[in-house]
Write a protein that holds these residues in place. Structure first.
Motif, mmCIF file in Angstrom:
data_model
loop_
_atom_site.group_PDB
_atom_site.id
_atom_site.type_symbol
_atom_site.label_atom_id
_atom_site.label_comp_id
_atom_site.label_asym_id
_atom_site.label_seq_id
_atom_site.Cartn_x
_atom_site.Cartn_y
_atom_site.Cartn_z
ATOM 1 N N GLY A 149 -3.672 6.152 1.905
ATOM 2 C CA GLY A 149 -3.037 6.685 3.106
ATOM 3 C C GLY A 149 -3.861 6.415 4.355
ATOM 4 N N LEU A 150 -5.169 6.570 4.252
ATOM 5 C CA LEU A 150 -6.051 6.289 5.387
ATOM 6 C C LEU A 150 -6.115 4.791 5.673
ATOM 7 C CD1 LEU A 150 -8.026 7.360 7.493
ATOM 8 C CD2 LEU A 150 -9.842 7.207 5.767
ATOM 9 N N SER A 151 -6.122 3.977 4.620
ATOM 10 C CA SER A 151 -6.176 2.520 4.785
ATOM 11 C C SER A 151 -4.946 2.013 5.533
ATOM 12 C CB SER A 151 -6.277 1.834 3.425
ATOM 13 O OG SER A 151 -7.445 2.202 2.747
ATOM 14 N N ARG A 152 -3.784 2.590 5.242
ATOM 15 C CA ARG A 152 -2.547 2.133 5.878
ATOM 16 C C ARG A 152 -2.585 2.326 7.388
ATOM 17 N NH1 ARG A 152 2.485 4.634 4.644
ATOM 18 N NH2 ARG A 152 3.351 2.809 5.682
ATOM 19 N N LYS A 153 -3.281 3.365 7.859
ATOM 20 C CA LYS A 153 -3.316 3.634 9.292
ATOM 21 C C LYS A 153 -4.040 2.530 10.053
ATOM 22 C CE LYS A 153 -2.759 8.611 8.919
ATOM 23 N NZ LYS A 153 -1.337 8.535 9.293
ATOM 24 N N ALA A 154 -4.979 1.846 9.389
ATOM 25 C CA ALA A 154 -5.687 0.748 10.044
ATOM 26 C C ALA A 154 -4.733 -0.403 10.369
ATOM 27 C CB ALA A 154 -6.823 0.250 9.149
ATOM 28 N N PHE A 155 -3.649 -0.544 9.581
ATOM 29 C CA PHE A 155 -2.688 -1.621 9.816
ATOM 30 C C PHE A 155 -1.793 -1.327 11.019
ATOM 31 C CE2 PHE A 155 -3.890 -2.517 5.465
ATOM 32 C CZ PHE A 155 -3.909 -3.897 5.419
ATOM 33 N N ARG A 156 -1.929 -0.144 11.608
ATOM 34 C CA ARG A 156 -1.104 0.213 12.762
ATOM 35 C C ARG A 156 -1.815 -0.050 14.081
ATOM 36 N NH1 ARG A 156 0.844 5.664 9.623
ATOM 37 N NH2 ARG A 156 2.020 4.550 8.039
ATOM 38 N N LEU A 157 -3.034 -0.569 14.015
ATOM 39 C CA LEU A 157 -3.754 -0.880 15.242
ATOM 40 C C LEU A 157 -2.989 -1.937 16.041
ATOM 41 C CD1 LEU A 157 -7.458 -1.047 13.989
ATOM 42 C CD2 LEU A 157 -6.450 0.677 15.480
ATOM 43 N N GLY A 158 -2.616 -1.573 17.247
ATOM 44 C CA GLY A 158 -1.919 -2.511 18.121
ATOM 45 C C GLY A 158 -0.463 -2.745 17.779
ATOM 46 N N LEU A 163 0.829 -1.202 0.000
ATOM 47 C CA LEU A 163 0.000 0.000 0.000
ATOM 48 C C LEU A 163 0.866 1.255 0.000
ATOM 49 C CD1 LEU A 163 -2.788 -1.005 2.575
ATOM 50 C CD2 LEU A 163 -3.029 -0.765 0.088
ATOM 51 N N LYS A 164 1.981 1.189 0.716
ATOM 52 C CA LYS A 164 2.887 2.343 0.768
ATOM 53 C C LYS A 164 3.492 2.609 -0.603
ATOM 54 C CE LYS A 164 6.706 4.297 3.470
ATOM 55 N NZ LYS A 164 7.640 4.081 4.603
ATOM 56 N N ILE A 165 3.899 1.554 -1.302
ATOM 57 C CA ILE A 165 4.428 1.713 -2.658
ATOM 58 C C ILE A 165 3.374 2.346 -3.563
ATOM 59 C CG2 ILE A 165 5.170 0.465 -4.726
ATOM 60 C CD1 ILE A 165 6.536 -1.558 -2.874
ATOM 61 N N SER A 166 2.148 1.851 -3.462
ATOM 62 C CA SER A 166 1.056 2.375 -4.294
ATOM 63 C C SER A 166 0.805 3.847 -4.003
ATOM 64 C CB SER A 166 -0.230 1.579 -4.041
ATOM 65 O OG SER A 166 -0.053 0.217 -4.328
ATOM 66 N N ARG A 167 0.796 4.188 -2.720
ATOM 67 C CA ARG A 167 0.491 5.566 -2.341
ATOM 68 C C ARG A 167 1.558 6.540 -2.840
ATOM 69 N NH1 ARG A 167 0.450 8.590 3.544
ATOM 70 N NH2 ARG A 167 -0.702 10.425 2.827
ATOM 71 N N TYR A 168 2.834 6.225 -2.589
ATOM 72 C CA TYR A 168 3.878 7.174 -2.950
ATOM 73 C C TYR A 168 4.193 7.164 -4.441
ATOM 74 C CZ TYR A 168 4.459 8.404 1.881
ATOM 75 O OH TYR A 168 4.222 8.877 3.153
ATOM 76 N N ALA A 169 3.895 6.061 -5.111
ATOM 77 C CA ALA A 169 4.002 6.066 -6.578
ATOM 78 C C ALA A 169 2.956 7.011 -7.164
ATOM 79 C CB ALA A 169 3.808 4.656 -7.117
ATOM 80 N N ALA A 170 1.745 6.968 -6.606
ATOM 81 C CA ALA A 170 0.690 7.875 -7.054
ATOM 82 C C ALA A 170 1.049 9.318 -6.727
ATOM 83 C CB ALA A 170 -0.636 7.497 -6.396
ATOM 84 N N GLN A 208 -3.032 5.381 15.958
ATOM 85 C CA GLN A 208 -4.357 4.779 16.114
ATOM 86 C C GLN A 208 -5.418 5.864 16.269
ATOM 87 O OE1 GLN A 208 -3.634 0.694 18.533
ATOM 88 N NE2 GLN A 208 -3.029 2.523 19.619
ATOM 89 N N PHE A 209 -5.085 6.897 17.054
ATOM 90 C CA PHE A 209 -6.040 7.981 17.293
ATOM 91 C C PHE A 209 -6.116 8.927 16.093
ATOM 92 C CE2 PHE A 209 -4.533 6.507 21.414
ATOM 93 C CZ PHE A 209 -5.746 6.219 22.038
ATOM 94 N N VAL A 210 -5.003 9.053 15.363
ATOM 95 C CA VAL A 210 -5.034 9.822 14.116
ATOM 96 C C VAL A 210 -6.011 9.166 13.140
ATOM 97 C CG1 VAL A 210 -3.697 10.525 12.088
ATOM 98 C CG2 VAL A 210 -2.693 10.736 14.365
ATOM 99 N N TRP A 211 -5.925 7.846 13.049
ATOM 100 C CA TRP A 211 -6.840 7.109 12.166
ATOM 101 C C TRP A 211 -8.290 7.286 12.598
ATOM 102 C CZ3 TRP A 211 -9.342 2.177 13.408
ATOM 103 C CH2 TRP A 211 -10.077 1.678 12.332
#
Length: 237
Positions: A70-79, A38-45, A114-117
């Protein structure tokens, strides 16, 4: 003989393909594997948007895509901060200032993300978002300062070990030297990745002033970091 050779070759191809697909499955089953794609996709875009004028239709598609990823990636930071807590607990010298800075900074960053998301998703009040993002960026930046410093010290030790092996008579092609060279390369790549991420964090802390306001620079740093991380995760599967 030709038929036997052909059938033997055909029997090997599916196995190789299955091995690759098993590797892909293992990679995608990991939180970091999906996150880095997802990070590759986001920064390539983002780089495509920053590099030059695009057709209006393409720009209209890429902008919401980049924002959504960018918003989707933040969900992967839960926990994910728990990994840093456990890594700090398992470290042989957890009270060392640099270790606390590296693991603690990154852990606080993932905790705040987590709270940013939640704020970006609309569950928390929007007025909290600027402060949460600033605190998160500072924690991330301090974490990278500690991480880079520790890794530079580890690189110096690895370089010293390589020189010692060479003095002992080990050749460049010896297993010991090749192993150390491999570790050295990975550690240097990790430092480059951390520096790229630190540049982006510094841009967030300074609100993109001066050179750090360059969209092309930030997107390039993000893409470089993503590619290195994806490579490391792929090799570790």
């Amino acid at each position: 003989m030709a038929t036997a050779s052909s059938s033997s070759s055909e029997s090997r191809k599916p196995a190789a393909r299955r091995d690759f697909l098993v590797h892909v499955e293992a990679y995608l089953s990991r939180r970091d594997g999906v996150d880095k794609l997802l990070k590759i996709s986001r920064y390539a875009a983002r780089l495509a948007l920053a590099a030059g004028p695009l057709p209006p239709a393409a720009s209209a598609r890429l902008k919401p895509f980049e924002s959504s990823v960018g918003l989707s990636r933040k969900a992967f930071r839960l926990g994910k901060f728990v990994q840093n807590v456990n890594a700090l607990r398992a470290h042989p010298h957890p009270s060392t200032p640099l270790v606390l800075l590296a693991y603690g900074g990154e852990g606080v960053y993932y905790f705040l993300e987590q709270f940013v998301w939640l704020a970006k998703a609309g569950l928390l009040p929007k007025h909290l978002l600027p402060r949460l993002q600033l605190l998160s960026a500072w924690a991330e930046l301090l974490g990278y300062v500690g991480s880079i410093t520790i890794k530079l010290e580890e690189i110096a030790k690895l370089e010293s070990s390589v020189k010692m092996r060479l003095k002992e008579g080990c050749g460049e092609k010896s297993e010991a030297v090749r192993t150390l060279r491999g570790k050295l390369l990975l550690k240097r790549m990790s430092v480059v990745q951390d520096v790229a991420d630190a540049v982006m964090a510094l841009g967030d802390v300074t609100d993109g002033k001066g050179l750090l306001g360059s969209s092309t620079l930030m997107a390039s740093a993000g893409l470089l970091s993503a590619l290195i991380s994806a490579h490391k995760n792929w090799n570790s599967c």
